[in-house]
Design a protein around this motif. Structure first.
Motif, PDB file in Angstrom:
ATOM      1  N   SER A 107     -14.881  83.338   3.102  1.00 57.27           N
ATOM      2  CA  SER A 107     -13.480  83.660   3.352  1.00 57.27           C
ATOM      3  C   SER A 107     -13.286  85.167   3.227  1.00 57.27           C
ATOM      4  N   TYR A 108     -12.123  85.617   3.657  1.00 58.34           N
ATOM      5  CA  TYR A 108     -11.797  87.044   3.657  1.00 58.34           C
ATOM      6  C   TYR A 108     -10.551  87.258   2.804  1.00 58.34           C
ATOM      7  N   ALA A 109     -10.606  88.228   1.904  1.00 57.04           N
ATOM      8  CA  ALA A 109      -9.465  88.538   1.043  1.00 57.04           C
ATOM      9  C   ALA A 109      -9.007  89.970   1.294  1.00 57.04           C
ATOM     10  N   ASP A 110      -7.709  90.146   1.377  1.00 57.43           N
ATOM     11  CA  ASP A 110      -7.111  91.469   1.532  1.00 57.43           C
ATOM     12  C   ASP A 110      -6.199  91.656   0.333  1.00 57.43           C
ATOM     13  N   TYR A 111      -6.794  92.096  -0.777  1.00 56.83           N
ATOM     14  CA  TYR A 111      -6.140  92.029  -2.072  1.00 56.83           C
ATOM     15  C   TYR A 111      -5.612  93.388  -2.511  1.00 56.83           C
ATOM     16  N   ASN A 112      -4.389  93.411  -3.043  1.00 59.08           N
ATOM     17  CA  ASN A 112      -3.784  94.630  -3.567  1.00 59.08           C
ATOM     18  C   ASN A 112      -4.149  94.766  -5.044  1.00 59.08           C
ATOM     19  N   SER A 113      -5.066  95.688  -5.338  1.00 64.40           N
ATOM     20  CA  SER A 113      -5.588  95.829  -6.696  1.00 64.40           C
ATOM     21  C   SER A 113      -4.487  96.171  -7.688  1.00 64.40           C
ATOM     22  N   PHE A 114      -4.455  95.447  -8.813  1.00 64.18           N
ATOM     23  CA  PHE A 114      -3.443  95.741  -9.823  1.00 64.18           C
ATOM     24  C   PHE A 114      -3.792  97.003 -10.618  1.00 64.18           C
ATOM     25  N   TYR A 115      -5.006  97.529 -10.412  1.00 63.77           N
ATOM     26  CA  TYR A 115      -5.385  98.752 -11.122  1.00 63.77           C
ATOM     27  C   TYR A 115      -4.730  99.990 -10.513  1.00 63.77           C
ATOM     28  N   ASP A 116      -4.794 100.134  -9.194  1.00 67.06           N
ATOM     29  CA  ASP A 116      -4.318 101.368  -8.580  1.00 67.06           C
ATOM     30  C   ASP A 116      -3.432 101.141  -7.359  1.00 67.06           C
ATOM     31  N   GLY A 117      -3.095  99.857  -7.063  1.00 65.98           N
ATOM     32  CA  GLY A 117      -2.200  99.582  -5.950  1.00 65.98           C
ATOM     33  C   GLY A 117      -2.821  99.734  -4.578  1.00 65.98           C
ATOM     34  N   ILE A 118      -4.137  99.903  -4.505  1.00 69.97           N
ATOM     35  CA  ILE A 118      -4.815 100.067  -3.220  1.00 69.97           C
ATOM     36  C   ILE A 118      -5.146  98.697  -2.635  1.00 69.97           C
ATOM     37  N   THR A 119      -4.764  98.496  -1.381  1.00 75.54           N
ATOM     38  CA  THR A 119      -5.111  97.254  -0.706  1.00 75.54           C
ATOM     39  C   THR A 119      -6.586  97.301  -0.329  1.00 75.54           C
ATOM     40  N   THR A 120      -7.356  96.338  -0.835  1.00 75.17           N
ATOM     41  CA  THR A 120      -8.803  96.381  -0.701  1.00 75.17           C
ATOM     42  C   THR A 120      -9.310  95.115  -0.014  1.00 75.17           C
ATOM     43  N   PRO A 121      -9.831  95.211   1.204  1.00 70.69           N
ATOM     44  CA  PRO A 121     -10.409  94.035   1.851  1.00 70.69           C
ATOM     45  C   PRO A 121     -11.795  93.741   1.280  1.00 70.69           C
ATOM     46  N   CYS A 122     -12.149  92.482   1.232  1.00 67.97           N
ATOM     47  CA  CYS A 122     -13.501  92.124   0.802  1.00 67.97           C
ATOM     48  C   CYS A 122     -13.879  90.767   1.371  1.00 67.97           C
ATOM     49  N   ASP A 123     -15.188  90.539   1.480  1.00 71.44           N
ATOM     50  CA  ASP A 123     -15.731  89.249   1.893  1.00 71.44           C
ATOM     51  C   ASP A 123     -16.050  88.426   0.655  1.00 71.44           C
ATOM     52  N   VAL A 124     -15.807  87.118   0.755  1.00 67.11           N
ATOM     53  CA  VAL A 124     -16.063  86.216  -0.366  1.00 67.11           C
ATOM     54  C   VAL A 124     -17.010  85.118   0.109  1.00 67.11           C
ATOM     55  N   TYR A 125     -18.187  85.037  -0.526  1.00 65.05           N
ATOM     56  CA  TYR A 125     -19.174  84.014  -0.209  1.00 65.05           C
ATOM     57  C   TYR A 125     -19.274  83.058  -1.395  1.00 65.05           C
ATOM     58  N   GLY A 126     -19.382  81.764  -1.118  1.00 67.51           N
ATOM     59  CA  GLY A 126     -19.408  80.815  -2.216  1.00 67.51           C
ATOM     60  C   GLY A 126     -20.348  79.649  -1.998  1.00 67.51           C
ATOM     61  N   LEU A 127     -20.841  79.091  -3.101  1.00 68.04           N
ATOM     62  CA  LEU A 127     -21.627  77.867  -3.102  1.00 68.04           C
ATOM     63  C   LEU A 127     -20.967  76.865  -4.042  1.00 68.04           C
ATOM     64  N   ARG A 128     -20.826  75.620  -3.592  1.00 66.80           N
ATOM     65  CA  ARG A 128     -20.249  74.560  -4.411  1.00 66.80           C
ATOM     66  C   ARG A 128     -21.295  73.454  -4.581  1.00 66.80           C
ATOM     67  N   PHE A 129     -21.495  73.041  -5.816  1.00 71.20           N
ATOM     68  CA  PHE A 129     -22.366  71.906  -6.127  1.00 71.20           C
ATOM     69  C   PHE A 129     -21.485  70.841  -6.761  1.00 71.20           C
ATOM     70  N   LEU A 130     -21.377  69.671  -6.083  1.00 64.10           N
ATOM     71  CA  LEU A 130     -20.350  68.696  -6.424  1.00 64.10           C
ATOM     72  C   LEU A 130     -20.926  67.294  -6.566  1.00 64.10           C
ATOM     73  N   VAL A 131     -20.290  66.502  -7.418  1.00 64.94           N
ATOM     74  CA  VAL A 131     -20.576  65.069  -7.532  1.00 64.94           C
ATOM     75  C   VAL A 131     -19.238  64.345  -7.624  1.00 64.94           C
ATOM     76  N   GLY A 132     -19.217  63.093  -7.180  1.00 65.56           N
ATOM     77  CA  GLY A 132     -17.958  62.364  -7.251  1.00 65.56           C
ATOM     78  C   GLY A 132     -18.053  60.981  -6.651  1.00 65.56           C
ATOM     79  N   ILE A 133     -16.906  60.482  -6.190  1.00 64.47           N
ATOM     80  CA  ILE A 133     -16.770  59.120  -5.679  1.00 64.47           C
ATOM     81  C   ILE A 133     -16.292  59.151  -4.237  1.00 64.47           C
ATOM     82  N   ASN A 134     -16.839  58.255  -3.433  1.00 65.00           N
ATOM     83  CA  ASN A 134     -16.462  58.128  -2.025  1.00 65.00           C
ATOM     84  C   ASN A 134     -16.001  56.701  -1.754  1.00 65.00           C
ATOM     85  N   PHE A 135     -14.815  56.561  -1.135  1.00 65.76           N
ATOM     86  CA  PHE A 135     -14.268  55.264  -0.726  1.00 65.76           C
ATOM     87  C   PHE A 135     -14.269  55.208   0.799  1.00 65.76           C
ATOM     88  N   LYS A 136     -14.810  54.128   1.342  1.00 63.87           N
ATOM     89  CA  LYS A 136     -14.859  54.006   2.806  1.00 63.87           C
ATOM     90  C   LYS A 136     -14.436  52.594   3.198  1.00 63.87           C
TER      91      LYS A 136
END
Length: 208
Positions: A94-123
């Motif tokens: 995903s892409y974030a265009d975040y306004n830093s609370f430190y200095d008020g500068i709008t800073t774009p950044c890329d966000v990469y993530g991995l999810r490892f999940l377990v659970g229940i499935n109903f079909k």
């Protein structure tokens, strides 16, 4: 959101009970269900739930998309209802265009993530006499999310952050299944994934 998911699950259970409570009740021996497949999703608008900084703050992100692998091990109680344990590994961007609370500068950044999940499935498979049948599905997964930002304000955190957090994925899905043999088949479905606010697509293969 959770109320909608719970109502969906209650509906599945009700359909299963109705299917079993027919005048001409046929005995059915529960069978082992093994399925594996691929899922992908794309989020529309702002998506929330990523914590880029150490303080407790949801950062809005855009252009969220992802792809994952899943596997089901469960029991087919009758020709309609399947309850399974699900394990899943997912990658997302995903892409974030975040306004830093430190200095008020709008800073774009890329966000990469991995999810490892377990659970229940109903079909729930609606028809039983035909090779093709519509079906509905819901799952509830929990696990760990590892995400890394790249391009963040270098004056704040050297441009990159790696974070760990717990995460919950809920989804509802509807589609069609094709029975190849009694114990093998294909599943193709589309649905909605929470809390990503994303359109979900799934393709699965039943081994037995």
């Amino acid at each position: 959101m959770k109320k909608i998911f719970l109502l969906f699950i209650i509906g599945l259970v009700s359909l299963s009970a109705t299917a079993q409570d027919t005048k001409q009740k046929v005995k059915y021996k529960p069978e082992y269900h093994h399925e594996a497949g691929v899922s992908s999703w794309y989020g529309f608008g702002d998506n929330y739930g990523l914590y880029l900084l150490d303080r407790n703050e949801n950062i809005p992100t855009k252009n969220l998309w992802g792809i994952g692998l899943y596997e089901l091990h469960g029991i087919r109680f009758n020709p309609h209802f399947i309850l399974s344990a699900e394990i899943s590994a997912k990658f997302h961007y995903s892409y974030a265009d975040y306004n830093s609370f430190y200095d008020g500068i709008t800073t774009p950044c890329d966000v990469y993530g991995l999810r490892f999940l377990v659970g229940i499935n109903f079909k729930y498979i609606i028809l039983k006499k035909y090779r093709w049948s519509p079906y509905i599905e819901a799952n509830y997964l929990g696990g760990v999310l590892i995400h890394r930002t790249k391009g963040y304000n270098p004056r704040v955190v050297d441009g990159e952050i790696t974070k760990f957090r717990t995460v919950v994925d809920l989804s509802i899905c509807a589609g069609a299944t094709y029975r190849i043999t009694k114990q093998k088949g294909l599943f193709l479905g589309a649905g909605y994934q929470f809390p990503d606010n994303a359109l979900l697509l799934k393709v699965g293969y039943q081994f037995r």
